[in-house]
Design a protein around this motif. Sequence first.
Motif, PDB file in Angstrom:
ATOM      1  N   GLY A  22       8.063   6.003   5.903  1.00 59.97           N
ATOM      2  CA  GLY A  22       8.425   4.985   6.896  1.00 59.97           C
ATOM      3  C   GLY A  22       8.022   3.588   6.481  1.00 59.97           C
ATOM      4  N   LEU A  23       7.001   3.485   5.636  1.00 56.95           N
ATOM      5  CA  LEU A  23       6.579   2.168   5.122  1.00 56.95           C
ATOM      6  C   LEU A  23       7.156   1.899   3.725  1.00 56.95           C
ATOM      7  N   GLY A  24       8.194   2.668   3.341  1.00 60.85           N
ATOM      8  CA  GLY A  24       8.778   2.512   2.009  1.00 60.85           C
ATOM      9  C   GLY A  24       9.310   1.123   1.741  1.00 60.85           C
ATOM     10  N   GLU A  25      10.085   0.585   2.682  1.00 56.33           N
ATOM     11  CA  GLU A  25      10.624  -0.764   2.496  1.00 56.33           C
ATOM     12  C   GLU A  25       9.514  -1.807   2.552  1.00 56.33           C
ATOM     13  N   PHE A  26       8.570  -1.642   3.483  1.00 51.07           N
ATOM     14  CA  PHE A  26       7.409  -2.538   3.589  1.00 51.07           C
ATOM     15  C   PHE A  26       6.661  -2.599   2.257  1.00 51.07           C
ATOM     16  N   ALA A  27       6.406  -1.420   1.667  1.00 49.65           N
ATOM     17  CA  ALA A  27       5.680  -1.360   0.393  1.00 49.65           C
ATOM     18  C   ALA A  27       6.489  -2.031  -0.720  1.00 49.65           C
ATOM     19  N   TYR A  28       7.783  -1.750  -0.765  1.00 51.57           N
ATOM     20  CA  TYR A  28       8.651  -2.327  -1.800  1.00 51.57           C
ATOM     21  C   TYR A  28       8.662  -3.852  -1.723  1.00 51.57           C
ATOM     22  N   ARG A  29       8.838  -4.391  -0.519  1.00 51.95           N
ATOM     23  CA  ARG A  29       8.924  -5.849  -0.360  1.00 51.95           C
ATOM     24  C   ARG A  29       7.583  -6.534  -0.632  1.00 51.95           C
ATOM     25  N   ASN A  30       6.473  -5.826  -0.360  1.00 50.97           N
ATOM     26  CA  ASN A  30       5.154  -6.430  -0.561  1.00 50.97           C
ATOM     27  C   ASN A  30       4.533  -6.080  -1.909  1.00 50.97           C
ATOM     28  N   GLY A  31       5.282  -5.342  -2.732  1.00 48.72           N
ATOM     29  CA  GLY A  31       4.770  -4.982  -4.053  1.00 48.72           C
ATOM     30  C   GLY A  31       3.570  -4.047  -3.998  1.00 48.72           C
ATOM     31  N   LEU A  32       3.556  -3.145  -3.002  1.00 51.92           N
ATOM     32  CA  LEU A  32       2.419  -2.231  -2.832  1.00 51.92           C
ATOM     33  C   LEU A  32       2.822  -0.810  -3.221  1.00 51.92           C
ATOM     34  N   ASN A  33       1.869  -0.049  -3.731  1.00 45.81           N
ATOM     35  CA  ASN A  33       2.098   1.373  -3.980  1.00 45.81           C
ATOM     36  C   ASN A  33       1.244   2.153  -2.981  1.00 45.81           C
ATOM     37  N   LEU A  34       1.905   2.785  -2.006  1.00 41.12           N
ATOM     38  CA  LEU A  34       1.161   3.496  -0.957  1.00 41.12           C
ATOM     39  C   LEU A  34       1.082   5.000  -1.205  1.00 41.12           C
ATOM     40  N   ARG A  35       1.613   5.455  -2.333  1.00 41.77           N
ATOM     41  CA  ARG A  35       1.635   6.900  -2.577  1.00 41.77           C
ATOM     42  C   ARG A  35       0.208   7.466  -2.592  1.00 41.77           C
ATOM     43  N   GLY A  36      -0.063   8.422  -1.707  1.00 41.88           N
ATOM     44  CA  GLY A  36      -1.378   9.063  -1.664  1.00 41.88           C
ATOM     45  C   GLY A  36      -2.467   8.215  -1.033  1.00 41.88           C
ATOM     46  N   ARG A  37      -2.105   7.036  -0.521  1.00 37.83           N
ATOM     47  CA  ARG A  37      -3.134   6.119  -0.015  1.00 37.83           C
ATOM     48  C   ARG A  37      -3.602   6.471   1.401  1.00 37.83           C
ATOM     49  N   PHE A  38      -2.643   6.786   2.279  1.00 39.23           N
ATOM     50  CA  PHE A  38      -2.988   7.076   3.669  1.00 39.23           C
ATOM     51  C   PHE A  38      -3.254   8.574   3.812  1.00 39.23           C
ATOM     52  N   LYS A  39      -4.509   8.945   4.046  1.00 39.56           N
ATOM     53  CA  LYS A  39      -4.883  10.366   4.184  1.00 39.56           C
ATOM     54  C   LYS A  39      -5.717  10.552   5.441  1.00 39.56           C
ATOM     55  N   LEU A  40      -5.290  11.467   6.298  1.00 37.71           N
ATOM     56  CA  LEU A  40      -6.058  11.744   7.514  1.00 37.71           C
ATOM     57  C   LEU A  40      -7.110  12.813   7.249  1.00 37.71           C
ATOM     58  N   PRO A  41      -8.273  12.668   7.855  1.00 32.90           N
ATOM     59  CA  PRO A  41      -9.294  13.723   7.722  1.00 32.90           C
ATOM     60  C   PRO A  41      -8.850  14.971   8.488  1.00 32.90           C
ATOM     61  N   VAL A  42      -8.938  16.132   7.845  1.00 30.21           N
ATOM     62  CA  VAL A  42      -8.447  17.377   8.447  1.00 30.21           C
ATOM     63  C   VAL A  42      -9.606  18.284   8.835  1.00 30.21           C
TER      64      VAL A  42
END
Length: 462
Positions: A105-125
Amino acid sequence: MTAFDKHQVSRFRFVRCDFAADTGVARLVYAFDDGPEMTETVTVPGAPFQLEGERAAAVQRALQLLHLIAGVSYYKAGVPAQVSIDSYAVDADTAALVETVYLNGLGEFAYRNGLNLRGRFKLPVASLPSPASGRGAGGEGGSAPNLNLSHHALVAIGGGKDSLVSIEALRNAGVTETVTWIGGSQLIRACAERTGLPMLNIGRTLAPELFELNRQGAWNGHIPVTAVNSAIMVLAALVQGVDQVVFSNERSASYGSQIAGTGEVNHQWSKGWAFEKAFGEYVQQHVAADLQYYSLLRPLSELAVARQFARTDFYDAHFSSCNRNFHILGERPVNRWCGVCPKCHFVFLALAPFMPKTRLVRIFGRNLLDDSEQAGGYDALLEFQDHKPFECVGEGKESRAAMATLAARPEWKEDVLVKRFANLIQPTLSAEELKIEPLLVIDGEHRIPAALWERLRANFAA
């Protein structure tokens, strides 16, 4: 408030959430590190609500799901590498769904801001029992209870052609429905009133601190708003005791823009099939077994939806798909079509093969295909020397087929952009790929209840 530095925040916190049955107000609280709390409110009209037993527990699960998904608006301000949930625990299935929503869902946001979010957001399980039994999380396919919800659909209305096609299809199929929207848009309200059906206007107020963070240079950009609205409507359906949440996302929403060197980036990922399938299955397995979440138009292309819409002129003076009118800080409903954004370009082109030219020009107030200054916008839709715009528009092949159809019609073929297509672009394409009929075929995966789909299918295909 100390200045916000997006490079210095280290943790994003899901602080707490609560729902007051006596007022219908849900409060969703977030924070960065030890910074000030940011509280968003969602208000479901109709309070007080009688919630007890299993339905009260299901509302709590839906509330936590909303808390997690709506947090995307706030998390994106700093995108820190650490995330914590202060007041409840989540299982692996919940974490997997929410992480997918944030990444894609943040794919376009990441692309436009030059960010790599892969694996960054992780919830504690945490290891938790599933909602309705002692089995582990995500038990055998359906561990949430059946709540005996009443047969009634909350149908999302956005003011555009798609939701109106769904509303009329459900009406014709005899499904009782309430047209539902989130926020204060007068344009959507006017459309909803035109349906003559019961209405539900859910309030949503973002935390004011978010706008302050944006002023201070927070990361900003597109979020998966359909995912947030889906979670809001699931909560509302449970509070109201009804069994269906219906959206109007068509087949084309699953295809993104092809970016050289990056790959696919889908502006409307949370309108696509991957989100619908994952979210709908999660709701039935973890929230309420008899709550159906589906998109009524999933088996249709944008062109098939346009053909369906063109069958009645009842909404011609009320609908608008123009995104310039739906800005988060307000709208300008004086002119319902700006005539220059990708949505205006596409909707005009998609409707053109299916309605008289005079009617279409009356809707828009002008002929967009006879304006040479619009050439660049149409080139992007046609994927001619450009990629598909970051907008909720159909696939390039749909735009090309629609334009080729117009190029063969006497009333359209002299218009400047149709003529330009026929002379400059059409010769580079094969006649086979310009046929419109294959794009009107109704097929593909969907979550529409089987009995309802049988009633709808003949109507959509005719």
